[in-house]
Design a protein around this motif. Structure first.
Motif, mmCIF file in Angstrom:
data_model
loop_
_atom_site.group_PDB
_atom_site.id
_atom_site.type_symbol
_atom_site.label_atom_id
_atom_site.label_comp_id
_atom_site.label_asym_id
_atom_site.label_seq_id
_atom_site.Cartn_x
_atom_site.Cartn_y
_atom_site.Cartn_z
ATOM 1 N N SER A 1 44.684 52.136 25.510
ATOM 2 C CA SER A 1 44.666 53.499 26.048
ATOM 3 C C SER A 1 46.028 53.933 26.589
ATOM 4 N N LEU A 2 46.721 53.038 27.291
ATOM 5 C CA LEU A 2 47.956 53.427 27.971
ATOM 6 C C LEU A 2 49.214 52.741 27.440
ATOM 7 N N ILE B 1 36.006 63.924 21.907
ATOM 8 C CA ILE B 1 35.004 63.162 22.667
ATOM 9 C C ILE B 1 33.720 63.014 21.859
ATOM 10 N N ALA B 2 33.291 64.094 21.179
ATOM 11 C CA ALA B 2 32.079 64.018 20.359
ATOM 12 C C ALA B 2 32.232 62.976 19.261
ATOM 13 N N LEU C 1 42.968 61.307 28.745
ATOM 14 C CA LEU C 1 43.173 60.329 27.677
ATOM 15 C C LEU C 1 42.307 59.093 27.884
ATOM 16 N N THR C 2 42.282 58.561 29.104
ATOM 17 C CA THR C 2 41.474 57.369 29.358
ATOM 18 C C THR C 2 39.984 57.686 29.285
ATOM 19 N N VAL C 3 39.593 58.912 29.615
ATOM 20 C CA VAL C 3 38.186 59.309 29.478
ATOM 21 C C VAL C 3 37.791 59.340 28.005
ATOM 22 N N VAL C 4 38.671 59.895 27.163
ATOM 23 C CA VAL C 4 38.410 59.917 25.723
ATOM 24 C C VAL C 4 38.268 58.485 25.200
ATOM 25 N N SER D 1 36.513 49.156 29.105
ATOM 26 C CA SER D 1 36.446 50.591 29.395
ATOM 27 C C SER D 1 36.608 50.930 30.867
ATOM 28 N N MET D 2 35.902 50.236 31.755
ATOM 29 C CA MET D 2 35.920 50.624 33.159
ATOM 30 C C MET D 2 37.313 50.477 33.790
ATOM 31 N N PRO D 3 38.029 49.360 33.589
ATOM 32 C CA PRO D 3 39.389 49.284 34.153
ATOM 33 C C PRO D 3 40.332 50.329 33.559
ATOM 34 N N ALA D 4 40.121 50.696 32.272
ATOM 35 C CA ALA D 4 40.995 51.704 31.667
ATOM 36 C C ALA D 4 40.829 53.051 32.357
#
Length: 407
Positions: A244-245, A113-114, A58-61, A362-365
Motif C-alpha cells: 500500500s505505501l 473500491i467497488a 489509498l490505504t482504505v482502497v 489489512s488492519m496495520p495498513a
C-alpha cells in the motif's frame, strides 16, 4: 394409479485434463489471482494524480480488498468441500473477470473500491478452493509439493502482477486499462479450463450451513498455528505496508526517481519471497519458518533507515531481506499446517491461514494510513517497523520455547 419411471441420468462428461495437467492449471489460478491483487500497486500513483485523493484513502482502497477477502474466507472458505472444487472455482473466476472489467472502466475512487470489493470476494472464495485442489492433485510420489506450491505460487503471482503493471505504467499508452483487460482474458480462459479437470471433492450436505462465518482450522493443525502465528502476522503486516505505501515511501526518499521505482519496491519484496520459498523447499519446515521470522528484523530496520539516509539502496536492501523472510515464513507455515489436515479439512485450514494473513495485512495498513495523515510517512514507517520487530521477537521466543507436533 400412473407410475413414472425416472429417466436415466445423463452420462457425465469425462475430464479432458488428467491429474498431472490439473496441478499446474490450479497453480496458475493462484498465480493469476495474486497477480491481479498486486497489479493496482504501481497504478496507485496514477490514480492519486488523476483523482487527487489522500494517503488515507489509498490505504482504505487497499484494505477494502483484504477485508472483502476475509469475509469470503470466513463464509465461503469451505464451500468447495461441499459443492465441489470445479463449480466454486468457475464461479469465483467469472466474478474475478467481472472485477477486472470494473477496474478497466473505473473513473473515480468509488469505482475503484467497488472493483476491490468484488475482487476480494472472488479471490477469497477461489484461493481456498484452488489451494485445496492442489493438495487433491498432489503426486503421491512427490509428497509436500502441494504445500510448497501453496506457499510459493501466491508470492510469485504478486511478483508477476506488480512487474507487469510496472512495465505497463512505463511503456503502455493506457496502463490503467491494459493490465486489467489482459487479466480478464486470463480468468475467462481459466474458468473455461477448470471444468475439464477431474472433480476431487464429493458433493456433501451442509453447503448452506458452511456459509455461517467460522474458521475451519483442522484440530490436528492447531499446535502448528500457535507456533507460526506471530511470524505470519509480522510477515504479512510488512507485506501490507510495502503493497500500500511502498511506492509512497520510494517517492519520499527519491522524489525525482522514475515512476517505475515505486512498483519495483513491491516487486522486490515478492520476487525475493518467491525465490526464498523455492530455495528452502527441501529444508525442515520449522527451520524455514524460524529463519524467515528472524530475517524480518534486519529487513524492517533497513527499510526504516531508508528515509533517514535518503537512500533507495537501503530501502531495496531492506525490502529484499523482508521479502526473503516473508517467503520463508509463508512456506514454512503452510508446510506445518497442511499435512496434518484431513482431505475434508483442507479448504478450511487454508482459509484459516489466509484469514490470519489478510487481517495482518489489512488492519496495520489502515493504521499506517492514519499515522501518515497525522504525523507524516516517516513517523508512520518508524512505528510500523517497531511493531513488526516486536511481533517478530515474540514469534522467535515462542518458536524457541515450543516444540511443534508436526514436522
Amino acid at each position: 394409479m400412473t407410475s413414472f419411471t425416472a429417466a436415466p441420468p445423463l452420462p457425465r462428461r469425462l475430464p479432458v485434463l488428467g491429474r498431472r495437467s490439473a496441478f499446474p492449471l490450479h497453480a496458475s489460478v493462484l498465480v493469476g489471482l495474486l497477480a491481479a491483487s498486486s497489479a493496482p500497486t504501481p497504478l496507485y500513483a496514477l490514480y492519486q494524480a488523476a483523482w487527487h485523493f489522500s494517503t488515507m484513502t489509498l490505504t482504505v482502497v487497499f484494505s477494502t480488498y483484504a477485508l472483502a477477502l476475509l469475509v469470503a474466507l470466513l463464509t465461503a472458505g469451505t464451500l468447495s468441500d461441499h459443492l465441489g472444487r470445479r463449480p466454486v472455482l468457475v464461479g469465483a473466476l467469472l466474478a474475478e473477470a467481472a472485477a477486472m472489467a470494473v477496474f478497466a472502466t473505473a473513473n473515480g475512487v468509488p469505482a475503484l473500491i467497488a472493483a476491490r470489493i468484488v475482487q476480494g470476494l472472488a479471490t477469497g472464495v477461489a484461493t481456498s478452493a484452488a489451494g485445496a485442489a492442489l493438495l487433491d492433485f498432489e503426486d503421491p510420489g512427490r509428497p509436500g509439493r502441494a504445500a510448497v506450491a501453496n506457499g510459493t505460487t501466491p508470492v510469485a503471482g504478486m511478483a508477476v502482477g506488480v512487474l507487469a503493471a510496472t512495465a505497463l505504467v512505463q511503456y503502455a499508452p493506457a496502463p490503467t486499462r491494459t493490465v486489467y483487460l489482459l487479466l480478464l482474458l486470463l480468468f475467462a480462459a481459466q474458468a473455461a479450463a477448470v471444468p475439464l479437470t477431474p472433480e476431487t471433492a464429493r458433493r456433501t450436505a451442509g453447503a448452506w450451513r458452511s456459509l455461517r462465518p467460522a474458521v475451519g482450522l483442522a484440530a490436528a493443525s492447531r499446535p502448528a498455528m500457535a507456533l507460526v502465528a506471530p511470524g505470519v502476522v509480522a510477515a504479512w503486516a510488512l507485506g501490507g505496508f510495502y503493497s500500500s505505501l511502498g511506492p509512497s515511501l520510494a517517492r519520499l526518499i527519491a522524489p525525482h526517481a522514475a515512476r517505475a521505482t515505486g512498483g519495483l519496491v513491491f516487486f522486490t519484496l515478492t520476487a525475493a519471497a518467491g525465490l526464498a520459498g523455492h530455495a528452502a523447499r527441501a529444508l525442515p519446515a520449522r527451520t524455514v519458518s524460524v529463519a524467515g521470522t528472524a530475517l524480518l528484523i534486519p529487513g524492517a530496520l533497513l527499510t526504516l533507515s531508508g528515509p533517514q539516509l535518503h537512500s533507495l539502496s537501503a530501502l531495496f536492501a531492506g525490502t529484499t531481506l523482508a521479502g526473503a523472510g516473508f517467503g520463508a515464513v509463508s512456506q514454512g507455515a503452510l508446510r506445518l499446517l497442511l499435512p496434518p489436515a484431513a482431505p475434508g479439512e483442507r479448504a478450511g485450514t487454508l482459509s484459516a491461514y489466509y484469514v490470519l494473513s489478510y487481517l495482518a495485512m489489512s488492519m496495520p495498513a489502515v493504521l499506517a494510513g492514519v499515522l501518515t495523515n497525522l504525523y507524516g510517512l516517516g513517523t508512520a514507517v518508524t512505528l510500523y517497523a517497531a511493531t513488526v520487530i516486536l511481533l517478530t521477537l515474540a514469534g522467535l521466543v515462542r518458536a524457541m520455547r515450543q516444540r511443534p507436533r508436526t514436522a
